[in-house]
Design a protein around this motif. Sequence first.
Motif, PDB file in Angstrom:
ATOM      1  N   PHE A 234       2.907   6.902  -6.898  1.00 55.23           N
ATOM      2  CA  PHE A 234       2.249   8.167  -7.221  1.00 55.23           C
ATOM      3  C   PHE A 234       3.158   9.367  -6.931  1.00 55.23           C
ATOM      4  CE2 PHE A 234      -1.107   5.185  -5.814  1.00 55.23           C
ATOM      5  CZ  PHE A 234      -1.787   5.070  -7.012  1.00 55.23           C
ATOM      6  N   ASP A 235       3.112  10.352  -7.818  1.00 53.08           N
ATOM      7  CA  ASP A 235       3.890  11.577  -7.616  1.00 53.08           C
ATOM      8  C   ASP A 235       3.475  12.301  -6.349  1.00 53.08           C
ATOM      9  OD1 ASP A 235       5.330  11.128  -9.916  1.00 53.08           O
ATOM     10  OD2 ASP A 235       4.160  12.516 -11.146  1.00 53.08           O
ATOM     11  N   SER A 236       2.218  12.188  -5.970  1.00 53.12           N
ATOM     12  CA  SER A 236       1.742  12.870  -4.767  1.00 53.12           C
ATOM     13  C   SER A 236       2.479  12.363  -3.524  1.00 53.12           C
ATOM     14  CB  SER A 236       0.234  12.694  -4.598  1.00 53.12           C
ATOM     15  OG  SER A 236      -0.100  11.329  -4.501  1.00 53.12           O
ATOM     16  N   SER A 237       2.892  11.110  -3.533  1.00 57.00           N
ATOM     17  CA  SER A 237       3.651  10.565  -2.400  1.00 57.00           C
ATOM     18  C   SER A 237       5.041  11.181  -2.333  1.00 57.00           C
ATOM     19  CB  SER A 237       3.759   9.044  -2.515  1.00 57.00           C
ATOM     20  OG  SER A 237       2.490   8.455  -2.487  1.00 57.00           O
ATOM     21  N   ILE A 238       5.651  11.377  -3.489  1.00 54.78           N
ATOM     22  CA  ILE A 238       6.965  12.030  -3.543  1.00 54.78           C
ATOM     23  C   ILE A 238       6.843  13.450  -2.992  1.00 54.78           C
ATOM     24  CG2 ILE A 238       8.780  12.884  -5.078  1.00 54.78           C
ATOM     25  CD1 ILE A 238       8.050  10.519  -6.970  1.00 54.78           C
ATOM     26  N   ASN A 239       5.811  14.155  -3.408  1.00 54.50           N
ATOM     27  CA  ASN A 239       5.592  15.512  -2.915  1.00 54.50           C
ATOM     28  C   ASN A 239       5.352  15.545  -1.405  1.00 54.50           C
ATOM     29  OD1 ASN A 239       5.840  16.482  -5.532  1.00 54.50           O
ATOM     30  ND2 ASN A 239       3.631  16.378  -5.916  1.00 54.50           N
ATOM     31  N   GLU A 240       4.588  14.567  -0.917  1.00 56.04           N
ATOM     32  CA  GLU A 240       4.321  14.512   0.530  1.00 56.04           C
ATOM     33  C   GLU A 240       5.604  14.255   1.312  1.00 56.04           C
ATOM     34  OE1 GLU A 240       1.691  11.879   3.711  1.00 56.04           O
ATOM     35  OE2 GLU A 240       1.070  11.911   1.609  1.00 56.04           O
ATOM     36  N   LEU A 241       6.441  13.353   0.825  1.00 56.90           N
ATOM     37  CA  LEU A 241       7.716  13.059   1.493  1.00 56.90           C
ATOM     38  C   LEU A 241       8.630  14.285   1.456  1.00 56.90           C
ATOM     39  CD1 LEU A 241       9.628  11.138   2.964  1.00 56.90           C
ATOM     40  CD2 LEU A 241      10.412  10.358   0.717  1.00 56.90           C
ATOM     41  N   ASN A 242       8.733  14.928   0.311  1.00 61.67           N
ATOM     42  CA  ASN A 242       9.582  16.126   0.198  1.00 61.67           C
ATOM     43  C   ASN A 242       9.129  17.220   1.159  1.00 61.67           C
ATOM     44  OD1 ASN A 242      11.396  15.145  -1.660  1.00 61.67           O
ATOM     45  ND2 ASN A 242      10.250  15.897  -3.415  1.00 61.67           N
TER      46      ASN A 242
ATOM     47  N   PHE B 195       0.828  -1.206   0.000  1.00 64.30           N
ATOM     48  CA  PHE B 195       0.000   0.000   0.000  1.00 64.30           C
ATOM     49  C   PHE B 195       0.862   1.256   0.000  1.00 64.30           C
ATOM     50  CE2 PHE B 195      -2.644  -3.207   2.204  1.00 64.30           C
ATOM     51  CZ  PHE B 195      -3.678  -3.278   1.289  1.00 64.30           C
ATOM     52  N   GLU B 196       0.448   2.223  -0.789  1.00 63.74           N
ATOM     53  CA  GLU B 196       1.167   3.495  -0.895  1.00 63.74           C
ATOM     54  C   GLU B 196       1.237   4.211   0.453  1.00 63.74           C
ATOM     55  OE1 GLU B 196       3.051   6.190  -3.788  1.00 63.74           O
ATOM     56  OE2 GLU B 196       2.571   4.073  -3.716  1.00 63.74           O
ATOM     57  N   GLY B 197       0.160   4.154   1.219  1.00 67.45           N
ATOM     58  CA  GLY B 197       0.135   4.802   2.530  1.00 67.45           C
ATOM     59  C   GLY B 197       1.175   4.237   3.476  1.00 67.45           C
ATOM     60  N   THR B 198       1.382   2.936   3.416  1.00 65.33           N
ATOM     61  CA  THR B 198       2.392   2.297   4.255  1.00 65.33           C
ATOM     62  C   THR B 198       3.788   2.709   3.807  1.00 65.33           C
ATOM     63  OG1 THR B 198       0.895   0.407   4.432  1.00 65.33           O
ATOM     64  CG2 THR B 198       3.120   0.093   5.253  1.00 65.33           C
ATOM     65  N   LYS B 199       3.979   2.801   2.505  1.00 64.26           N
ATOM     66  CA  LYS B 199       5.281   3.207   1.978  1.00 64.26           C
ATOM     67  C   LYS B 199       5.647   4.609   2.456  1.00 64.26           C
ATOM     68  CE  LYS B 199       4.928   0.448  -2.247  1.00 64.26           C
ATOM     69  NZ  LYS B 199       4.887   0.492  -3.724  1.00 64.26           N
ATOM     70  N   ILE B 200       4.702   5.536   2.376  1.00 64.46           N
ATOM     71  CA  ILE B 200       4.996   6.913   2.789  1.00 64.46           C
ATOM     72  C   ILE B 200       5.196   6.986   4.294  1.00 64.46           C
ATOM     73  CG2 ILE B 200       2.584   7.709   2.941  1.00 64.46           C
ATOM     74  CD1 ILE B 200       5.443   9.837   1.598  1.00 64.46           C
ATOM     75  N   GLU B 201       4.412   6.221   5.052  1.00 61.66           N
ATOM     76  CA  GLU B 201       4.572   6.192   6.508  1.00 61.66           C
ATOM     77  C   GLU B 201       5.979   5.722   6.886  1.00 61.66           C
ATOM     78  OE1 GLU B 201       2.788   3.750  10.382  1.00 61.66           O
ATOM     79  OE2 GLU B 201       1.666   3.717   8.503  1.00 61.66           O
ATOM     80  N   PHE B 202       6.446   4.660   6.228  1.00 64.04           N
ATOM     81  CA  PHE B 202       7.778   4.154   6.538  1.00 64.04           C
ATOM     82  C   PHE B 202       8.867   5.115   6.067  1.00 64.04           C
ATOM     83  CE2 PHE B 202      11.643   1.691   5.738  1.00 64.04           C
ATOM     84  CZ  PHE B 202      11.885   1.273   7.032  1.00 64.04           C
ATOM     85  N   ALA B 203       8.698   5.682   4.882  1.00 62.54           N
ATOM     86  CA  ALA B 203       9.705   6.615   4.352  1.00 62.54           C
ATOM     87  C   ALA B 203       9.896   7.804   5.291  1.00 62.54           C
ATOM     88  CB  ALA B 203       9.318   7.083   2.964  1.00 62.54           C
TER      89      ALA B 203
END
Length: 104
Positions: free
Chosen positions: A91-99, A61-69
Amino acid sequence: PGYHGPIGCPVPMAAPEFQNAKNTINSKPFESSKITIAKQIAGANCLFSSQVKEIMSLFGFEGTKIEFAKFAYAHTYDKGNYFMVNDAFDFDSSINELNKYIGK
């Protein structure tokens, strides 16, 4: 060796220990168990950006990936290479959220 950027923690996890950690995470059937163990491992160790990316690839799941990152950033040796984890996102939105989270 060969890395001269910002450093987040002192001694990155060695390859054999990292492989064992990855196997442990991957052996769990549920995403919630995987993220819990991944955070335990990252919280108790120092990881390379490439290792963070490898762990992220174990999540479905993308949400788990961003949470871990987000969590792992504080436990990453080569913070200057953290852009590599972006390849694990769908998703690009995940990259933006991490940045945004790391202040880039």
